[in-house]
Write an enzyme that holds these catalytic residues in place. Structure first.
Site, short mmCIF file in Angstrom:
data_model
loop_
_atom_site.label_atom_id
_atom_site.label_comp_id
_atom_site.label_asym_id
_atom_site.label_seq_id
_atom_site.Cartn_x
_atom_site.Cartn_y
_atom_site.Cartn_z
N ASN A 17 0.86 -1.21 0.01
CA ASN A 17 0.02 -0.11 -0.06
C ASN A 17 0.79 1.11 -0.05
O ASN A 17 0.51 2.36 -0.55
CB ASN A 17 -0.95 0.06 1.25
CG ASN A 17 -2.28 -0.60 1.19
OD1 ASN A 17 -3.04 -0.30 -0.03
ND2 ASN A 17 -2.54 -1.84 1.74
N LEU A 97 -0.95 1.95 18.15
CA LEU A 97 -0.54 3.40 18.65
C LEU A 97 -1.19 3.52 20.00
O LEU A 97 -2.12 3.08 20.45
CB LEU A 97 -0.87 4.49 17.69
CG LEU A 97 -0.43 4.22 16.20
CD1 LEU A 97 -0.79 5.52 15.47
CD2 LEU A 97 1.24 3.86 16.23
N HIS A 113 -7.64 -0.94 6.61
CA HIS A 113 -7.98 -1.98 7.29
C HIS A 113 -8.74 -2.97 6.45
O HIS A 113 -9.48 -2.58 5.71
CB HIS A 113 -8.87 -1.77 8.41
CG HIS A 113 -9.25 -2.95 9.22
ND1 HIS A 113 -8.08 -3.71 10.15
CD2 HIS A 113 -10.29 -3.82 9.23
CE1 HIS A 113 -8.95 -4.73 10.61
NE2 HIS A 113 -10.07 -4.76 10.21
N GLN A 177 -7.87 -3.48 -4.69
CA GLN A 177 -8.77 -2.64 -4.58
C GLN A 177 -8.29 -1.63 -3.29
O GLN A 177 -8.62 -0.51 -3.40
CB GLN A 177 -10.09 -3.13 -3.88
CG GLN A 177 -10.82 -3.97 -5.00
CD GLN A 177 -11.09 -3.31 -6.20
OE1 GLN A 177 -11.60 -2.16 -6.31
NE2 GLN A 177 -10.61 -3.91 -7.22
#
EC number: 2.1.2.2
Length: 205
Positions: A17, A97, A113, A177
């Site tokens: 990504n 985090l 996600h 996607q």
């Protein structure tokens, strides 16, 4: 030409990504520039990709900090500040985090996600979707908050779950996607425009 927003990407692994975001940001019309890639994993394959693209990289290995998660994040924060970063994109960053970093960058940390949130937060989303008998699966870009995978949703895309899908085949089809959705949502986010990534436009096999 308008100045581009300075974006940092946090990765832990291969960073596919990240690659999609880098490619999008190289276009003159895109409103962001990737200025820094940080990894908590010194062996992350995505570091080489970022370096080849001419992007500054930094390894901040969480193992060096033991259980002091905030100390680890303070060093990340210092690196972000030193590069004048305005927005953070998590791309396969496998660390939860703490409130320290989330609050310091409130509303400016994006994550992708691999599920149609609020369905299937956490790990193993592809297996969970298949086991649940879902007919579709998807991905979500959202703002990171202290509640894991529950921040405001910025965009989603879906794919059908085919009769003979496995975790692997579903993950591979969805990844295509993700690579479309994340750059589009980042662009809209920085331009303060509503998402135009309709599930109909992104639905394919």
């Amino acid at each position: 030409m308008a100045l581009k927003e300075r974006v940092a990407i946090l990765i832990s692994g291969r960073g596919s990504n990240m690659d999609a975001l880098i490619a999008a940001c190289q276009k003159p019309s895109f409103p962001a520039s990737i200025e820094l890639v940080i990894s908590n994993n010194p062996d992350a394959l995505g570091l080489d990709s970022a370096r080849k693209a001419g992007i500054s990289t930094q390894v901040i290995d969480h193992h060096s900090f033991g259980k002091d998660r905030q100390a680890h994040e303070r060093q990340i924060d210092a690196a972000l500040q030193a590069h004048n970063i305005s927005t953070i994109c998590l791309a396969g960053y496998m660390r939860i985090l703490t409130p320290f970093l989330i609050n310091n960058w409130k509303g400016r940390i994006l994550n992708i996600h691999p599920s149609i949130l609020p369905l299937f937060p956490g790990l193993n989303t592809h297996a969970k979707a298949i086991q649940a008998g879902m007919k579709v699966h998807g991905c979500t870009v959202h703002i990171v908050t202290e509640d894991m995978d529950q921040g405001p949703i910025l965009g989603q895309a879906i794919v059908p779950i085919l009769p003979f899908d496995t975790e692997h085949t579903l993950a591979q089809r969805l990844l295509k996607q993700e690579h479309i959705l994340y750059p589009q949502v980042l662009k809209n986010f920085l331009r303060k425009e509503p998402a135009d990534c309709s599930t109909e436009a992104l639905l394919n096999g």
